[in-house]
Write an enzyme that holds these catalytic residues in place. Structure first.
Site, PDB file in Angstrom:
ATOM      1  N   ASP A  45      29.367 -59.694 -63.706  1.00  0.00           N
ATOM      2  CA  ASP A  45      28.672 -60.107 -62.476  1.00  0.00           C
ATOM      3  C   ASP A  45      28.191 -58.915 -61.656  1.00  0.00           C
ATOM      4  O   ASP A  45      28.478 -58.803 -60.462  1.00  0.00           O
ATOM      5  CB  ASP A  45      29.583 -60.991 -61.614  1.00  0.00           C
ATOM      6  N   GLU A 228      23.933 -71.061 -62.929  1.00  0.00           N
ATOM      7  CA  GLU A 228      24.676 -70.262 -61.954  1.00  0.00           C
ATOM      8  C   GLU A 228      24.005 -68.906 -61.777  1.00  0.00           C
ATOM      9  O   GLU A 228      22.985 -68.607 -62.409  1.00  0.00           O
ATOM     10  CB  GLU A 228      26.133 -70.097 -62.408  1.00  0.00           C
TER      11      GLU A 228
END
Length: 354
Positions: A45, A228
């Site tokens: 991430d 997402e």
């Protein structure tokens, strides 16, 4: 996320002395090879922001949020400074995920997801931290949970939400995130993309609108349908949302794209979907959750993303980066992942002029 930044930079070549009957001549040293190789560090991430002459990466690891600083993009993945530790109890006490760092005005804001318990990860909500000063590695105050329910005016229950990102479109600040239609007792719940207006960097002021769902064949997973990691990408008056789809723990994780083609970002009809725009290849699998930045001299665009370390299910991931270009219609062209270990040119402006 654990690991050390091992940038593979070629060693400096030796000077070569001439030989022969006459006086020896010293050849000028060739310019050092200005390259690096992926992956650059273990982790997931990634979010990198360029501010002035520095790059900052924000990560969640070791139970907190860390911010690094570097003058180069390829050197940004260091140990950094721990800027926030979650409380011992409460809604955001554990499972701190995917922080993002944004400069808005003269303050820095970190948007993150966290929960009160898990697994199962059914308690995830999103919060925001605000810097006390102008230093992204300085002190932050917790501005609390963002309201990600159907209507803040009704003060109803906030819905499951992760991966908040923000951007200004036509003077209005918006938040986009991945969320559930309704809170559920299982984390195997489909995830959709939502957008809402903000009245300031820590307050969602309007009802959320669902702008995308995982309905296309290239988005449908084998275990779960999800979208997402929505990230705004803006250039030449155009706004895109680049998002991740399919399961993050499987090798077919990939990127899709929404382009703002209508006048109102709060209307699902204003967003046109296309994809996939970045997929596994060249031996690199499970690519996703990307951020975007510029080279030090501002002439190149770079994508920073994570990928899996194997095709086996799981979240063992590494951070990678590479240059990308633009299509004739103004949309980004991410190409194929750069193979692991291949020496590629460092971002323009990182190396001394030859």
């Amino acid at each position: 996320m654990k690991g050390t930044d091992w940038l593979r930079i070629a060693a400096l070549p030796l000077l070569l002395a001439g030989c022969g009957d006459g006086p020896g001549t010293i050849e000028p040293p060739p310019t050092a090879q200005c390259t690096f190789a992926n992956p650059v560090v273990a982790g997931a991430d990634p979010w990198v922001v360029r501010d002035g002459g520095s790059y900052h990466m924000v990560q969640s690891r070791d139970g907190g949020i860390w911010v690094t600083k570097s003058t180069t993009l390829t050197g940004v993945a260091g140990n950094g400074v721990r800027v926030w530790t979650p409380p011992a109890t409460g809604w955001n006490s554990t499972n701190v995920w995917a922080p993002e760092l944004h400069r808005i005005g003269d303050r820095w804001y970190i948007y993150y997801a966290a929960g009160s318990a898990g697994p199962p990860y059914i308690h995830q909500r999103s919060g925001v931290l605000e810097s006390v000063g102008s230093d992204p590695q300085g002190t932050y105050v917790d501005r609390g949970m963002l309201y990600t329910g159907d209507d803040p005016a009704q003060a109803g229950e906030s819905k499951w939400a992760i991966d908040v990102s923000v951007a200004t479109i036509n003077g209005q600040l918006y938040a986009a995130w991945s969320g559930w239609e309704q809170n559920a007792a299982t984390d195997r719940t489909p995830q959709h993309l939502y957008i809402a207006r903000m009245s300031n960097p820590y307050t969602i002021s309007g009802a959320r609108v669902r702008i995308s769902s995982p309905v296309e064949p290239w988005e449908r997973g084998t275990e779960l349908d999800l979208q997402e990691g929505p990230e705004f990408l803006q250039r030449n008056g155009q706004t895109f949302i680049i998002y991740s789809t399919r399961e993050s723990w499987l090798p077919d994780y990939r990127l899709g794209q929404l382009r703002l083609t209508g006048a109102d970002p709060m209307s699902a009809a204003s967003w046109t979907k296309s994809g996939p725009v970045f997929v596994s290849g060249e031996g690199v699998v499970g690519v996703g959750h990307a951020g975007f930045t510029k080279s030090p001299d501002g002439t190149e665009d770079w994508i920073v993303y994570h990928a899996k370390t194997s095709t086996s299910p799981g979240w063992d991931r590494v951070i990678r980066m590479q240059k990308f270009t633009w299509n004739a219609d103004g949309s980004p062209n991410f190409g194929l992942p750069e193979p692991s270990g291949r020496q590629i040119a460092r971002p323009s402006g990182e190396c001394p002029a030859s």
